[in-house]
Write a protein that holds these residues in place. Structure first.
Motif, PDB file in Angstrom:
ATOM      1  N   GLN A 551       0.818  -1.205   0.000  1.00  0.00           N
ATOM      2  CA  GLN A 551       0.000   0.000   0.000  1.00  0.00           C
ATOM      3  C   GLN A 551       0.855   1.261   0.000  1.00  0.00           C
ATOM      4  O   GLN A 551       0.510   2.261  -0.637  1.00  0.00           O
ATOM      5  CB  GLN A 551      -0.924  -0.012   1.216  1.00  0.00           C
ATOM      6  N   ALA A 552       1.974   1.220   0.704  1.00  0.00           N
ATOM      7  CA  ALA A 552       2.867   2.375   0.725  1.00  0.00           C
ATOM      8  C   ALA A 552       3.344   2.694  -0.692  1.00  0.00           C
ATOM      9  O   ALA A 552       3.428   3.870  -1.084  1.00  0.00           O
ATOM     10  CB  ALA A 552       4.057   2.101   1.642  1.00  0.00           C
ATOM     11  N   LYS A 553       3.626   1.654  -1.448  1.00  0.00           N
ATOM     12  CA  LYS A 553       4.092   1.850  -2.820  1.00  0.00           C
ATOM     13  C   LYS A 553       2.949   2.259  -3.750  1.00  0.00           C
ATOM     14  O   LYS A 553       3.072   3.224  -4.518  1.00  0.00           O
ATOM     15  CB  LYS A 553       4.731   0.567  -3.329  1.00  0.00           C
ATOM     16  N   LYS A 554       1.825   1.541  -3.647  1.00  0.00           N
ATOM     17  CA  LYS A 554       0.717   1.754  -4.578  1.00  0.00           C
ATOM     18  C   LYS A 554       0.007   3.078  -4.339  1.00  0.00           C
ATOM     19  O   LYS A 554      -0.271   3.833  -5.276  1.00  0.00           O
ATOM     20  CB  LYS A 554      -0.276   0.603  -4.444  1.00  0.00           C
ATOM     21  N   ASP A 555      -0.319   3.376  -3.070  1.00  0.00           N
ATOM     22  CA  ASP A 555      -1.147   4.546  -2.778  1.00  0.00           C
ATOM     23  C   ASP A 555      -0.343   5.814  -2.542  1.00  0.00           C
ATOM     24  O   ASP A 555      -0.805   6.920  -2.855  1.00  0.00           O
ATOM     25  CB  ASP A 555      -2.013   4.278  -1.547  1.00  0.00           C
ATOM     26  N   TYR A 556       0.866   5.662  -1.968  1.00  0.00           N
ATOM     27  CA  TYR A 556       1.643   6.841  -1.561  1.00  0.00           C
ATOM     28  C   TYR A 556       2.908   7.044  -2.390  1.00  0.00           C
ATOM     29  O   TYR A 556       3.579   8.076  -2.239  1.00  0.00           O
ATOM     30  CB  TYR A 556       2.034   6.722  -0.086  1.00  0.00           C
ATOM     31  N   GLY A 557       3.224   6.074  -3.236  1.00  0.00           N
ATOM     32  CA  GLY A 557       4.411   6.222  -4.069  1.00  0.00           C
ATOM     33  C   GLY A 557       5.715   6.136  -3.299  1.00  0.00           C
ATOM     34  O   GLY A 557       6.745   6.659  -3.740  1.00  0.00           O
ATOM     35  N   VAL A 558       5.697   5.474  -2.137  1.00  0.00           N
ATOM     36  CA  VAL A 558       6.883   5.363  -1.295  1.00  0.00           C
ATOM     37  C   VAL A 558       7.287   3.898  -1.215  1.00  0.00           C
ATOM     38  O   VAL A 558       6.486   3.034  -0.825  1.00  0.00           O
ATOM     39  CB  VAL A 558       6.620   5.927   0.119  1.00  0.00           C
ATOM     40  N   ILE A 559       8.538   3.604  -1.559  1.00  0.00           N
ATOM     41  CA  ILE A 559       9.034   2.223  -1.549  1.00  0.00           C
ATOM     42  C   ILE A 559       9.869   2.017  -0.289  1.00  0.00           C
ATOM     43  O   ILE A 559      10.845   2.733  -0.051  1.00  0.00           O
ATOM     44  CB  ILE A 559       9.876   1.929  -2.804  1.00  0.00           C
ATOM     45  N   VAL A 560       9.443   1.047   0.528  1.00  0.00           N
ATOM     46  CA  VAL A 560      10.114   0.753   1.799  1.00  0.00           C
ATOM     47  C   VAL A 560      10.779  -0.615   1.705  1.00  0.00           C
ATOM     48  O   VAL A 560      10.164  -1.589   1.262  1.00  0.00           O
ATOM     49  CB  VAL A 560       9.110   0.777   2.963  1.00  0.00           C
ATOM     50  N   ASP A 561      12.038  -0.682   2.117  1.00  0.00           N
ATOM     51  CA  ASP A 561      12.777  -1.939   2.105  1.00  0.00           C
ATOM     52  C   ASP A 561      12.151  -2.903   3.123  1.00  0.00           C
ATOM     53  O   ASP A 561      12.007  -2.557   4.297  1.00  0.00           O
ATOM     54  CB  ASP A 561      14.247  -1.700   2.457  1.00  0.00           C
ATOM     55  N   PRO A 562      11.780  -4.135   2.703  1.00  0.00           N
ATOM     56  CA  PRO A 562      11.112  -5.062   3.617  1.00  0.00           C
ATOM     57  C   PRO A 562      12.017  -5.596   4.724  1.00  0.00           C
ATOM     58  O   PRO A 562      11.518  -6.108   5.724  1.00  0.00           O
ATOM     59  CB  PRO A 562      10.651  -6.191   2.693  1.00  0.00           C
ATOM     60  N   VAL A 563      13.323  -5.472   4.561  1.00  0.00           N
ATOM     61  CA  VAL A 563      14.255  -5.984   5.578  1.00  0.00           C
ATOM     62  C   VAL A 563      14.652  -4.885   6.554  1.00  0.00           C
ATOM     63  O   VAL A 563      14.499  -5.003   7.769  1.00  0.00           O
ATOM     64  CB  VAL A 563      15.505  -6.591   4.912  1.00  0.00           C
ATOM     65  N   THR A 564      15.144  -3.771   6.023  1.00  0.00           N
ATOM     66  CA  THR A 564      15.613  -2.684   6.894  1.00  0.00           C
ATOM     67  C   THR A 564      14.482  -1.762   7.352  1.00  0.00           C
ATOM     68  O   THR A 564      14.639  -1.007   8.305  1.00  0.00           O
ATOM     69  CB  THR A 564      16.663  -1.836   6.154  1.00  0.00           C
ATOM     70  N   LEU A 565      13.324  -1.854   6.635  1.00  0.00           N
ATOM     71  CA  LEU A 565      12.178  -0.984   6.912  1.00  0.00           C
ATOM     72  C   LEU A 565      12.582   0.493   6.863  1.00  0.00           C
ATOM     73  O   LEU A 565      12.188   1.302   7.698  1.00  0.00           O
ATOM     74  CB  LEU A 565      11.534  -1.332   8.254  1.00  0.00           C
TER      75      LEU A 565
END
Length: 578
Positions: A551-565
């Motif tokens: 959702q962060a990527k799709k709705d807000y255009g923000v890509i968060v690393d799943p490991v380091t967060l």
């Protein structure tokens, strides 16, 4: 020149504040003496004083949807009894069409206040009884087709006459309800509050004189009117419209289209609901008094929510609707879940004005009462129990902030949730979950507030649950490119893990031991484009579990690393937006 202008202004102010304090004292009297958790824990009631003509002077409120109903009860009492009112009289009324304004479960009491044999005002209150009879425990019958299925009707009759109790009326009540020890106890709590109001007003008359007290009542009404008119002059002028739907009438018919046209001038605030759906076969109808109370709630919030509550404050308000509409039901239309049209009425006015009052009004909220009745036998005492309660959910985001999480809807105002400890002690259930709903709905520059998840596991066989969750199909609306929120819904999880639902309205669903009803309330609408949300806030949402990585990527255009967060990039859409 008004008479009160010749009276010492200091006395007027002292008495004015004393009258307001009396409303609060009456309110706390019920909270401390009632028998039912829905009253002493949830605060599903209201108290107040009116003048001799039934104009509201002050009100102590748990439930905002009772704004306007106390004065309506008093005016019905005056119309019926006229000069046949005496010291010591107490009138009981729950007629939703003429005087009551809500449903049969909300029982009102009215007491005339005399001083030197002269009528100077009324003490009144209205409280939700856990049961008033009808075809289902709790009297919340979301598949009723006429008022006669919803409980005992009390059409403005004297419970006390000149101080003497009418034992026949009490006996009729006792024989027609399922939990008489609770409701009769609540009745006496209401009587105590009435007498508290009477005593305080008489004490004021003894101390300052009858003329000063009545002048202070007029002073309160005039202050309320002048304060409101001052606010109206500052508001945007014009005509504003909104349309929406009520999902169902409770019987599966729907959706039901509703609309409003709000006209604001320097001295009037007109809400025209004509063209909304006619009254329906199911119990979502509300009376005209209920509509008035709904609109008053929004009107007060728009004009001056901090001012004293009285009929003077509402004098510029005009409300129009068609005869026998879903907002002006006529007998014998069922009304037991009236709040599923009353709340949408308030929400319509909110929706119409939100674009022009962004500093005061947010995006759409859960709107529904999300009411629940659950009954059966207690697993430890083998005695019957009954849960009657509203559910809490998410509010819409505002121009400068995220929406509030886990609050009651607009109609229930200042009521509280049922504490887990009370629920598990009083009832035959175990609360398996009570948490925020992290569904990622209501995305925006400012996010809608989260709904809630509350789960009740049955501890005995043969329990029954009835739930009425409006906004199950329609969603809390977003503003200025903010996304809509999520639906109100509930599920049944059987002891073998099988899931049933989602449901909006369902009556008398059977629960056996270890079956669980899961209540999920909606997340509010978002405000502004989600691509404008600050990146660190998106990351906080992810870390708090309100938004997933996807959702962060799709709705807000923000890509968060799943490991380091940690934020590692932005999508093309967000970069393009910037």
């Amino acid at each position: 020149m008004e008479k009160h202008q010749d009276i010492d202004p200091f006395k007027l102010e002292i008495v004015r504040n004393s009258l307001v304090a009396t409303g609060d004292e009456m309110f706390h009297t019920i909270a401390r003496t009632a028998m039912s958790p829905i009253i002493y824990e949830v605060l599903d009631y209201a108290t107040g004083l009116t003048d001799s003509k039934g104009k509201l002077i002050t009100q102590g409120n748990g439930v905002t949807l009772f704004i306007g109903m106390l004065s309506s009860m008093v005016k019905r009492t005056i119309d019926k009894f006229g000069d046949d009112l005496h010291p010591g009289d107490i009138i009981v009324i729950n007629d939703p069409y003429v005087g009551g304004g809500s449903h049969l479960s909300d029982v009102g009491l009215v007491m005339p206040i005399f001083y030197d044999d002269q009528l100077i005002g009324f003490s009144a209150n209205k409280a939700h009884w856990v049961d008033v009879g009808g075809k289902d425990p709790g009297s919340f019958t979301n598949d009723a087709t006429e008022i006669f299925q919803e409980g005992l009707q009390l059409p403005c009759v004297k419970l006390f006459e000149k101080g003497k109790e009418n034992t026949g009326i009490k006996e009729i009540i006792n024989y027609n309800i399922r939990f008489p020890e609770l409701s009769i106890g609540d009745l006496w709590a209401q009587v105590s509050a009435l007498k508290t109001g009477e005593n305080r007003v008489v004490e004021l008359c003894d101390k300052y004189g009858h003329d000063v007290v009545t002048s202070s009542m007029n002073y309160l009404l005039e202050q309320g009117k002048s304060s409101t008119l001052k606010e109206l002059k500052e508001m945007p002028k014009g005509t504003f419209t909104a349309e929406d739907i009520i999902d169902t009438d409770g019987l599966g018919n729907g959706p039901l289209p509703i609309k409003v046209k709000v006209t604001v001038t320097d001295d009037e605030f007109i809400c025209d609901f004509r063209g909304s759906h006619q009254q329906v076969a199911g119990p979502v109808n509300c009376s005209y008094t209920g509509l008035v109370s709904a609109v008053r709630t929004v009107f007060l919030g728009i004009t001056n929510p901090s001012q004293d509550l009285n009929d003077g404050a509402f004098s510029p308000l005009k409300i129009i609707t068609d005869k026998a509409s879903v907002f002006s039901a006529e007998k014998p239309a069922p009304v037991s879940v009236y709040f599923e049209s009353m709340n949408p009425a308030a929400d319509l006015v909110w929706k119409a004005l939100a674009p022009v009052l962004p500093e005061r009004l947010t995006a759409g909220h859960l709107s529904s009462m999300c009411s629940l009745t659950l009954w059966g036998d207690h697993h430890m005492t083998n005695e019957p129990f009954l849960i009657v309660e509203p559910s809490f959910g998410g509010w819409g985001a505002g121009q400068t902030q995220d929406g509030a999480r886990g609050l009651i809807n607009i109609g229930d105002g200042e009521t509280y949730n049922m504490p887990v400890e009370i629920a598990e002690f009083e009832y035959g259930v175990q609360v398996e979950e009570y948490s925020f709903r992290a569904d990622g709905a209501g995305a925006g520059k400012h996010n809608g507030g989260s709904g809630l998840i509350r789960s009740y596991k049955a501890m005995t066989d043969e329990q029954r649950v009835t739930a009425s969750f409006g906004r199950h199909k329609s969603l809390p609306w977003g503003i200025d490119d903010g996304q809509d929120g999520s639906p109100n819904e509930f599920y049944i999880r059987r002891s073998n893990g099988e899931m049933e639902g989602p449901y909006g309205f369902k009556a008398r669903c059977k629960l056996n031991k270890n079956d669980t009803v899961i209540l999920k309330t909606g997340t509010g609408g978002g405000y502004g484009n989600p691509l404008e949300r600050e990146k660190h806030k998106v990351l906080e949402d992810v870390l708090d579990g309100y938004v997933t990585l996807e959702q962060a990527k799709k709705d807000y255009g923000v890509i968060v690393d799943p490991v380091t967060l940690k934020i590692i990039d932005e999508t093309a859409e967000r970069k393009q937006f910037r």
